[in-house]
Design an enzyme around this catalytic site. Structure first.
Site, PDB file in Angstrom:
ATOM      1  N   ASP A 196       0.704  20.912   7.662  1.00 33.17           N
ATOM      2  CA  ASP A 196       0.968  19.615   7.063  1.00 33.17           C
ATOM      3  C   ASP A 196       2.230  19.046   7.712  1.00 33.17           C
ATOM      4  O   ASP A 196       3.255  19.722   7.750  1.00 33.17           O
ATOM      5  CB  ASP A 196       1.180  19.849   5.553  1.00 33.17           C
ATOM      6  CG  ASP A 196       1.297  18.572   4.781  1.00 33.17           C
ATOM      7  OD1 ASP A 196       0.309  18.199   4.141  1.00 33.17           O
ATOM      8  OD2 ASP A 196       2.381  17.972   4.811  1.00 33.17           O
ATOM      9  N   ASP A 237      -2.364  13.721   8.886  1.00 41.08           N
ATOM     10  CA  ASP A 237      -1.219  14.634   8.932  1.00 41.08           C
ATOM     11  C   ASP A 237      -1.533  16.047   8.432  1.00 41.08           C
ATOM     12  O   ASP A 237      -0.603  16.796   8.111  1.00 41.08           O
ATOM     13  CB  ASP A 237      -0.041  14.044   8.147  1.00 41.08           C
ATOM     14  CG  ASP A 237      -0.318  13.964   6.651  1.00 41.08           C
ATOM     15  OD1 ASP A 237      -1.490  14.106   6.260  1.00 41.08           O
ATOM     16  OD2 ASP A 237       0.630  13.756   5.886  1.00 41.08           O
ATOM     17  N   GLU A 238      -2.781  16.415   8.352  1.00 39.50           N
ATOM     18  CA  GLU A 238      -3.145  17.724   7.825  1.00 39.50           C
ATOM     19  C   GLU A 238      -4.301  18.339   8.583  1.00 39.50           C
ATOM     20  O   GLU A 238      -5.243  17.641   8.955  1.00 39.50           O
ATOM     21  CB  GLU A 238      -3.638  17.586   6.374  1.00 39.50           C
ATOM     22  CG  GLU A 238      -2.600  17.824   5.321  1.00 39.50           C
ATOM     23  CD  GLU A 238      -3.258  17.778   3.941  1.00 39.50           C
ATOM     24  OE1 GLU A 238      -2.824  16.945   3.139  1.00 39.50           O
ATOM     25  OE2 GLU A 238      -4.200  18.548   3.704  1.00 39.50           O
TER      26      GLU A 238
END
Length: 409
Positions: free
Chosen positions: A2, A97-98
């Site tokens: 993350d 973002d992950e």
DNA sequence: TCTGGGGTCCTAGGACCC
DNA sequence: TCTGGGGTCCTAGGACCC
């Protein structure tokens, strides 16, 4: 994995003078916006994602504010995902973002998963941003672990210790349990994942439907998950655009103009994706708690806002009574299964079928389709706000917002 | 001055079909 | 004599995620 305060971190990377200062990426307080991401400096004042901007502004008036630069975030995200792909063959990106990745010992490499993760963190740091990683035997454990130590944390949950790791955490830590489920669970006396793990799956099924038994399994750390390679993107099910106005719209003229505006945005995106759908949805939000939608099924798929925008305008009558204030207008198209974008038959005669229901579009419909394609091109070159129909400028909102930013704007 | 925008998935009722 | 059961489609709403 993350990325830590991703959007805000990119802004600080690109604006060295913002480093060490509170930075907020999000909509402005004056336009009823919310916080998308707050830098760690801003979080110290209590600002967090999804917080109404007026509230964030009150907590941290000195914060530097920006609407954000999505293309730039995408660029860095792609670089991070490339690093993951370079380190291990099985990567599932879940958002900008992950990502999940499979570093099961011995599966793709004999190297220690911890060493691989450390190296990933080093390589990401060299891009000028940081990431946190959680290691565990399934996705639930790994995701929760990744959130335990931030920024730039590496949290390892050794096999066999999942139950003890999860038990003390609040049920809210489990993705899939939001505010509503949290309060219902609380009424049942269930507040921690340990308590949730001890529930009878059948009882939970009655209370929460298909999610119930799955929740119990995940809370115990016993879920079996698969990391799915995301080479081919998930099939899109709907495309929609919506807009919240700084001031409520009250007249039919304004509403129809607003529908035209969001429809044009959606149409443009549909054509870009090569999608045409058979279902049109109009969404109106009257206040924060009251949203209504109306849908209509079309006879044939469309990607043209002149077609589905007109349907959305017709749906207005079922949702709205003259004089009621409307804060948000949204238009969406879905029902793509099996529907290819309709190829316009440029050589069919205008009189082949009467206008409207027929398979052959009238010359007017073709003109409008051609207009849509032409405006697509202009928007592609000069930005989505570069061009609007005069009709669509009638709502009182100021659509040409001035962004306090640099050259990329 | 008073909570975004883009999505996915699930549920539930009614119409309709055989 | 007096209303089943299974299935699909459509519509509306809500929970949740990032």
């Amino acid at each position: 994995m993350d990325l830590d305060a991703f959007f805000a971190s990119v802004e600080q990377l690109d604006h060295p003078e913002w480093r060490g200062k509170p930075v907020i990426v999000g909509g402005s307080a004056e336009r009823r916006g919310v916080v998308s991401t707050a830098s760690y400096e801003a979080r110290r004042y209590g600002v967090h994602s999804a917080m109404p901007s007026f509230q964030a502004k009150r907590l941290c008036p000195q914060a530097i504010w920006t609407h954000g630069h999505h293309a730039r975030y995408r660029e860095l995200s792609d670089q991070v995902m490339a690093i993951l792909g370079d380190e291990t063959p099985l990567v599932e990106q879940v958002s900008i973002d992950e990502a999940f990745f499979d570093v099961t010992p011995g599966r793709f490499s004999r190297e220690s998963p911890i060493d691989i993760c450390r190296r990933i963190q080093d390589r990401v740091s060299r891009l000028g941003i940081t990431c946190s990683i959680g290691l565990g035997v399934n996705k639930t454990v790994a995701k929760i672990a990744s959130e335990r130590q931030k920024p730039r944390g590496l949290t390892v949950v050794l096999p066999g210790t999942e139950g003890a790791f999860l038990a003390p955490l609040p049920v809210r830590a489990l993705s899939g349990i939001g505010a509503a489920s949290e309060s219902r669970l609380s009424e049942m006396g269930i507040r921690t994942l340990g308590q949730l793990a001890a529930q009878d799956p059948e009882r939970m099924r009655r209370a929460f439907g298909v999610h119930g038994p799955r929740m119990v399994l995940r809370a115990a750390g016993r879920e079996e998950s698969v990391v799915r390679a995301s080479d081919e993107p998930e099939e899109v099910k709907s495309v929609s655009n919506e807009r919240t106005f700084a001031h409520d719209l009250t007249t039919r003229e304004e509403l129809e103009a607003a529908i035209g505006h969001v429809s044009a945005l959606a149409g443009s995106r549909l054509r870009k994706k090569g999608l045409a759908g058979t279902q049109v949805t109009l969404k109106l939000k009257f206040d924060i708690y009251h949203t209504h939608t109306a849908q209509r099924q079309l006879d044939e798929p469309t990607d043209d806002e002149h077609v589905f925008g007109a349907v959305a305008r017709e749906l207005l009558d079922g949702l709205w009574v003259e004089g009621t204030g409307v804060r948000l207008v949204g238009v969406g198209v879905s029902g793509f299964d099996g529907a290819r974008p309709r190829q316009m038959d440029l050589f069919a005669g205008d009189d082949a079928t009467p206008d409207g229901a027929g398979a052959t579009p009238s010359s007017h419909a073709r003109d409008l389709r051609a207009l849509s394609v032409a405006t697509d091109d202009i928007r592609r070159r000069f930005g989505s706000d570069a061009l609007s129909y005069g009709r669509d400028l009638r709502f009182r909102d100021d659509t040409s917002h001035t962004l306090p930013m640099d050259g990329r704007d």
